[in-house]
Write a protein that holds these residues in place. Sequence first.
Motif, PDB file in Angstrom:
ATOM      1  N   PRO A 177      -9.538 -85.090  10.500  1.00  0.00           N
ATOM      2  CA  PRO A 177      -9.218 -86.321  11.216  1.00  0.00           C
ATOM      3  C   PRO A 177      -7.779 -86.741  10.902  1.00  0.00           C
ATOM      4  O   PRO A 177      -7.240 -86.380   9.856  1.00  0.00           O
ATOM      5  N   ASP A 178      -7.182 -87.501  11.788  1.00  0.00           N
ATOM      6  CA  ASP A 178      -5.791 -87.917  11.609  1.00  0.00           C
ATOM      7  C   ASP A 178      -5.727 -89.103  10.649  1.00  0.00           C
ATOM      8  O   ASP A 178      -5.839 -90.251  11.063  1.00  0.00           O
ATOM      9  N   ARG A 179      -5.605 -88.805   9.382  1.00  0.00           N
ATOM     10  CA  ARG A 179      -5.559 -89.847   8.351  1.00  0.00           C
ATOM     11  C   ARG A 179      -4.381 -89.566   7.426  1.00  0.00           C
ATOM     12  O   ARG A 179      -4.105 -88.407   7.097  1.00  0.00           O
ATOM     13  N   SER A 180      -3.741 -90.631   6.949  1.00  0.00           N
ATOM     14  CA  SER A 180      -2.544 -90.400   6.126  1.00  0.00           C
ATOM     15  C   SER A 180      -2.867 -90.347   4.633  1.00  0.00           C
ATOM     16  O   SER A 180      -2.012 -90.020   3.830  1.00  0.00           O
ATOM     17  N   ALA A 181      -4.104 -90.699   4.245  1.00  0.00           N
ATOM     18  CA  ALA A 181      -4.486 -90.632   2.826  1.00  0.00           C
ATOM     19  C   ALA A 181      -5.744 -89.785   2.691  1.00  0.00           C
ATOM     20  O   ALA A 181      -6.674 -89.903   3.492  1.00  0.00           O
ATOM     21  N   GLU A 182      -5.744 -88.909   1.676  1.00  0.00           N
ATOM     22  CA  GLU A 182      -6.869 -87.970   1.535  1.00  0.00           C
ATOM     23  C   GLU A 182      -7.132 -87.684   0.065  1.00  0.00           C
ATOM     24  O   GLU A 182      -6.218 -87.643  -0.757  1.00  0.00           O
ATOM     25  N   VAL A 183      -8.413 -87.512  -0.247  1.00  0.00           N
ATOM     26  CA  VAL A 183      -8.812 -86.955  -1.541  1.00  0.00           C
ATOM     27  C   VAL A 183      -9.613 -85.701  -1.223  1.00  0.00           C
ATOM     28  O   VAL A 183     -10.482 -85.729  -0.340  1.00  0.00           O
ATOM     29  N   ARG A 192      -0.980 -78.738  -9.181  1.00  0.00           N
ATOM     30  CA  ARG A 192       0.012 -79.502  -9.955  1.00  0.00           C
ATOM     31  C   ARG A 192       1.439 -79.152  -9.538  1.00  0.00           C
ATOM     32  O   ARG A 192       2.308 -80.018  -9.470  1.00  0.00           O
ATOM     33  N   ASP A 193       1.669 -77.880  -9.270  1.00  0.00           N
ATOM     34  CA  ASP A 193       3.007 -77.453  -8.827  1.00  0.00           C
ATOM     35  C   ASP A 193       3.388 -78.109  -7.507  1.00  0.00           C
ATOM     36  O   ASP A 193       4.568 -78.299  -7.221  1.00  0.00           O
ATOM     37  N   MET A 194       2.378 -78.429  -6.694  1.00  0.00           N
ATOM     38  CA  MET A 194       2.667 -79.091  -5.420  1.00  0.00           C
ATOM     39  C   MET A 194       2.773 -80.597  -5.572  1.00  0.00           C
ATOM     40  O   MET A 194       2.935 -81.320  -4.599  1.00  0.00           O
ATOM     41  N   GLY A 195       2.629 -81.066  -6.809  1.00  0.00           N
ATOM     42  CA  GLY A 195       2.763 -82.503  -7.051  1.00  0.00           C
ATOM     43  C   GLY A 195       1.507 -83.287  -6.727  1.00  0.00           C
ATOM     44  O   GLY A 195       1.550 -84.509  -6.570  1.00  0.00           O
ATOM     45  N   ILE A 196       0.363 -82.597  -6.617  1.00  0.00           N
ATOM     46  CA  ILE A 196      -0.899 -83.289  -6.346  1.00  0.00           C
ATOM     47  C   ILE A 196      -1.609 -83.543  -7.679  1.00  0.00           C
ATOM     48  O   ILE A 196      -1.891 -82.599  -8.415  1.00  0.00           O
ATOM     49  N   PRO A 197      -1.891 -84.808  -8.029  1.00  0.00           N
ATOM     50  CA  PRO A 197      -2.629 -85.073  -9.265  1.00  0.00           C
ATOM     51  C   PRO A 197      -4.008 -84.412  -9.212  1.00  0.00           C
ATOM     52  O   PRO A 197      -4.678 -84.458  -8.169  1.00  0.00           O
ATOM     53  N   GLN A 209      -0.143 -85.915   2.052  1.00  0.00           N
ATOM     54  CA  GLN A 209      -1.190 -86.927   2.268  1.00  0.00           C
ATOM     55  C   GLN A 209      -2.260 -86.920   1.182  1.00  0.00           C
ATOM     56  O   GLN A 209      -3.016 -87.864   1.056  1.00  0.00           O
ATOM     57  N   ILE A 210      -2.353 -85.809   0.416  1.00  0.00           N
ATOM     58  CA  ILE A 210      -3.426 -85.696  -0.584  1.00  0.00           C
ATOM     59  C   ILE A 210      -3.033 -86.474  -1.841  1.00  0.00           C
ATOM     60  O   ILE A 210      -2.092 -86.115  -2.548  1.00  0.00           O
ATOM     61  N   LEU A 211      -3.765 -87.556  -2.096  1.00  0.00           N
ATOM     62  CA  LEU A 211      -3.443 -88.429  -3.232  1.00  0.00           C
ATOM     63  C   LEU A 211      -3.989 -87.858  -4.532  1.00  0.00           C
ATOM     64  O   LEU A 211      -3.383 -88.011  -5.587  1.00  0.00           O
ATOM     65  N   VAL A 212      -5.169 -87.236  -4.454  1.00  0.00           N
ATOM     66  CA  VAL A 212      -5.805 -86.644  -5.641  1.00  0.00           C
ATOM     67  C   VAL A 212      -6.615 -85.432  -5.184  1.00  0.00           C
ATOM     68  O   VAL A 212      -7.241 -85.462  -4.121  1.00  0.00           O
ATOM     69  N   ALA A 213      -6.593 -84.377  -5.997  1.00  0.00           N
ATOM     70  CA  ALA A 213      -7.496 -83.240  -5.777  1.00  0.00           C
ATOM     71  C   ALA A 213      -8.495 -83.221  -6.931  1.00  0.00           C
ATOM     72  O   ALA A 213      -8.102 -83.332  -8.097  1.00  0.00           O
TER      73      ALA A 213
END
Length: 205
Positions: A6-12, A129-134, A92-96
Amino acid sequence: MFDSRPDRSAEVVLVGRSNVGKSTLMRELTGHTFDTGQRPGVTRQPNHYDWNAEDFVLTDLPGFGFMKGVPDEVREEIKDDIVAYLETYAEQILVAVLVVDGKAVIDIIDRHSGPDEIPHDVEMFHFLRDMGIPVVVAVNKMDKVPDRDERLDALCDRLGLLPPWKQWQETIAPITAKRGSIDPMTEAVRHHLHEQQRDDLFTFF
């Protein structure tokens, strides 16, 4: 490549091997049951769960790694698709949440460690982590682990984090999704959302 997002700007996102309990965790977080098969590798497309009023989506990505009865080339294809998805939506991925099986993860990592091989879980942890995703490592099925602290310290060691694990509570979260015991994970996710000024998303965790 997966194209159902879906078109969302925030994602976990939830990532991890097959059969580690990602779908159970997704159900705990959303109250919604997703199709899961008894066989590993049944989920070939991401499960997205979004709340219409919110600019946010929670995504359960397909399992990677060994899957019984699934040909090597299909496994590789799924892994490539997961990597492409994470690269595409990294902004857009805030946390993985990397879900691992607390009982089996050390054995799996050690079995696949060698001069020419990096275990999938370790590789995924560093890739994110290398991509800067917590990253929060949700160590699932902890109700089946007798030597809890020892096992979690060993996992830190394999991931390149200096034990003891208790100093990494924003990263290492022991849970038992099937019993609804997921507070360490939700607290860790909230920590990273807060760091990114997204306390508005606490309602989902």
